[in-house]
Design a protein around this motif. Structure first.
Motif, PDB file in Angstrom:
ATOM      1  N   ILE A  96      -3.352  -9.994   0.549  1.00 24.27           N
ATOM      2  CA  ILE A  96      -2.466 -10.211   1.687  1.00 24.27           C
ATOM      3  C   ILE A  96      -2.216  -8.884   2.423  1.00 24.27           C
ATOM      4  O   ILE A  96      -1.847  -7.879   1.809  1.00 24.27           O
ATOM      5  N   TYR A  97      -2.415  -8.914   3.710  1.00 23.66           N
ATOM      6  CA  TYR A  97      -2.107  -7.775   4.576  1.00 23.66           C
ATOM      7  C   TYR A  97      -0.621  -7.454   4.463  1.00 23.66           C
ATOM      8  O   TYR A  97       0.229  -8.338   4.607  1.00 23.66           O
ATOM      9  N   TYR A  98      -0.290  -6.184   4.224  1.00 20.11           N
ATOM     10  CA  TYR A  98       1.117  -5.803   4.146  1.00 20.11           C
ATOM     11  C   TYR A  98       1.357  -4.447   4.779  1.00 20.11           C
ATOM     12  O   TYR A  98       0.483  -3.587   4.818  1.00 20.11           O
ATOM     13  N   GLU A  99       2.560  -4.284   5.279  1.00 17.41           N
ATOM     14  CA  GLU A  99       3.077  -2.994   5.737  1.00 17.41           C
ATOM     15  C   GLU A  99       4.460  -2.827   5.116  1.00 17.41           C
ATOM     16  O   GLU A  99       5.307  -3.714   5.239  1.00 17.41           O
ATOM     17  N   LEU A 100       4.684  -1.707   4.444  1.00 16.64           N
ATOM     18  CA  LEU A 100       5.984  -1.381   3.870  1.00 16.64           C
ATOM     19  C   LEU A 100       6.647  -0.349   4.772  1.00 16.64           C
ATOM     20  O   LEU A 100       6.032   0.658   5.128  1.00 16.64           O
ATOM     21  N   PHE A 101       7.904  -0.607   5.149  1.00 15.19           N
ATOM     22  CA  PHE A 101       8.608   0.253   6.100  1.00 15.19           C
ATOM     23  C   PHE A 101       9.656   1.109   5.388  1.00 15.19           C
ATOM     24  O   PHE A 101      10.750   0.630   5.098  1.00 15.19           O
ATOM     25  N   PRO A 102       9.348   2.374   5.109  1.00 15.19           N
ATOM     26  CA  PRO A 102      10.386   3.282   4.598  1.00 15.19           C
ATOM     27  C   PRO A 102      11.306   3.696   5.757  1.00 15.19           C
ATOM     28  O   PRO A 102      10.889   3.710   6.916  1.00 15.19           O
ATOM     29  N   TYR A 103      12.533   4.032   5.424  1.00 14.56           N
ATOM     30  CA  TYR A 103      13.426   4.575   6.448  1.00 14.56           C
ATOM     31  C   TYR A 103      12.980   5.991   6.804  1.00 14.56           C
ATOM     32  O   TYR A 103      12.720   6.815   5.931  1.00 14.56           O
ATOM     33  N   GLY A 104      12.868   6.258   8.111  1.00 10.71           N
ATOM     34  CA  GLY A 104      12.651   7.614   8.582  1.00 10.71           C
ATOM     35  C   GLY A 104      11.245   8.152   8.459  1.00 10.71           C
ATOM     36  O   GLY A 104      11.013   9.337   8.712  1.00 10.71           O
ATOM     37  N   SER A 105      10.275   7.296   8.097  1.00  8.80           N
ATOM     38  CA  SER A 105       8.890   7.761   8.019  1.00  8.80           C
ATOM     39  C   SER A 105       7.959   6.593   8.329  1.00  8.80           C
ATOM     40  O   SER A 105       8.385   5.434   8.325  1.00  8.80           O
ATOM     41  N   PRO A 106       6.676   6.875   8.610  1.00  9.22           N
ATOM     42  CA  PRO A 106       5.754   5.805   9.015  1.00  9.22           C
ATOM     43  C   PRO A 106       5.586   4.730   7.961  1.00  9.22           C
ATOM     44  O   PRO A 106       5.745   4.968   6.765  1.00  9.22           O
ATOM     45  N   ARG A 107       5.248   3.546   8.427  1.00 14.15           N
ATOM     46  CA  ARG A 107       4.983   2.423   7.528  1.00 14.15           C
ATOM     47  C   ARG A 107       3.813   2.749   6.594  1.00 14.15           C
ATOM     48  O   ARG A 107       2.927   3.530   6.945  1.00 14.15           O
ATOM     49  N   ILE A 108       3.830   2.153   5.416  1.00 12.60           N
ATOM     50  CA  ILE A 108       2.873   2.495   4.365  1.00 12.60           C
ATOM     51  C   ILE A 108       2.027   1.283   3.977  1.00 12.60           C
ATOM     52  O   ILE A 108       2.543   0.178   3.815  1.00 12.60           O
TER      53      ILE A 108
END
Length: 284
Positions: free
Chosen positions: A102-114
């Motif tokens: 599954i395609y995923y993007e994890l969004f940390p606060y204050g930095s680019p998505r991972i």
């Protein structure tokens, strides 16, 4: 009644954003006019806070932002409230996404998505041309941009504050199977999911959504729910529609959204529907 409105909450995708993922100068101007008249205007979006500036015209201003489907709230650059996914949940979900391709993007606060490097090949494969007919061009273009410019391809997840996961699949069957997997996981670890199209699902902290974000935002400003209005177009707008005093669905919204709204705009997001609605109802 709409005449009691002192605060307006605007969704982005499919609402103030057109299908080229841009906010028009007309929308900026009507927001400026509403604020001059003493009505506070807020963004309530599933997008991360860091995404907003590039999608809006120069000088675009609102009174506050509820971002990541209620996970964080900003007034200017000040954080008013913030929730974070647990590290345990993040690691568990990435492992499951890999197993399910599954395609995923994890969004940390204050930095680019991972997205992890080891998952890059199958993630990129989900965005191969041609675009599936049922995928909206705005979502497809956003994913293309994420792959080429926005994602930080990481060896491992670092940090401990994360606003949300975004998941995408090029077929409805695949994303629906993934939703079922997430529903099973909810029995072990509590969290909230939200969808904005038939091809995605987002994951946030349990019991967090646009409505909970709005509640915290209006409390900050000393307002009440009876003084609020919201405009949106998709399933992740339903919690805020149920909360606010007056809910408005976009003309381009599905019938299921229009049915729970108090009113519907005369024009779509590609026809500056929010601009026309606010101008007609508040300016005349």
């Amino acid at each position: 009644m709409i005449t009691k409105t002192k605060a307006i909450f605007l969704d982005m995708d499919g609402t103030i954003l057109n299908h080229q993922n841009k906010v028009s100068i007309y929308t900026k101007e009507i927001i400026d006019e509403m604020r001059k008249r003493g009505i506070k205007v807020f963004i309530a979006t599933g997008r991360a806070y860091e995404e907003i500036e590039e999608l809006t015209p120069p000088g675009f201003q609102v009174d506050g932002v509820v971002a990541s489907n209620g996970m964080v709230g900003y007034v200017g650059n000040e954080v008013i409230f913030k929730h974070s996914l647990s590290r345990e949940l993040v690691e568990t979900v990435i492992k499951m996404a890999r197993e399910n391709q599954i395609y995923y993007e994890l969004f940390p606060y204050g930095s680019p998505r991972i997205t992890l490097k080891q998952d890059r090949s199958y993630v990129e494969d989900e965005i191969r041309d041609p675009k599936p007919q049922s995928v909206g061009i705005n979502e497809w273009d956003s994913r293309k941009e994420s792959i080429s410019q926005k994602i930080s391809w990481a060896d491992e997840v670092v940090g401990d504050e994360f606003s949300k996961f975004y998941f995408f699949a090029r077929t409805k069957e695949q994303i629906n199977r993934w939703k079922e997997e997430l529903d099973q996981l909810k029995k072990e670890i509590d969290f909230t999911t939200s969808i904005s199209t038939e091809h995605n699902v987002e994951l946030m902290v349990a019991n967090v959504n646009k409505a909970t974000g709005i509640q915290q935002m209006i409390k900050h400003f000393g307002l009440t729910e009876s003084e609020t209005m919201a405009i949106g177009d998709s399933d992740n707008d339903l919690p805020m529609f149920r909360l606010v005093n007056y809910a408005v669905a976009m003309k381009n919204a599905p019938d299921s959204i229009k049915e729970v709204a108090d009113d519907v705009t005369d024009f779509t997001c590609d026809e500056d529907g929010v601009y026309s609605y606010l101008k007609t109802k508040f300016i005349g």
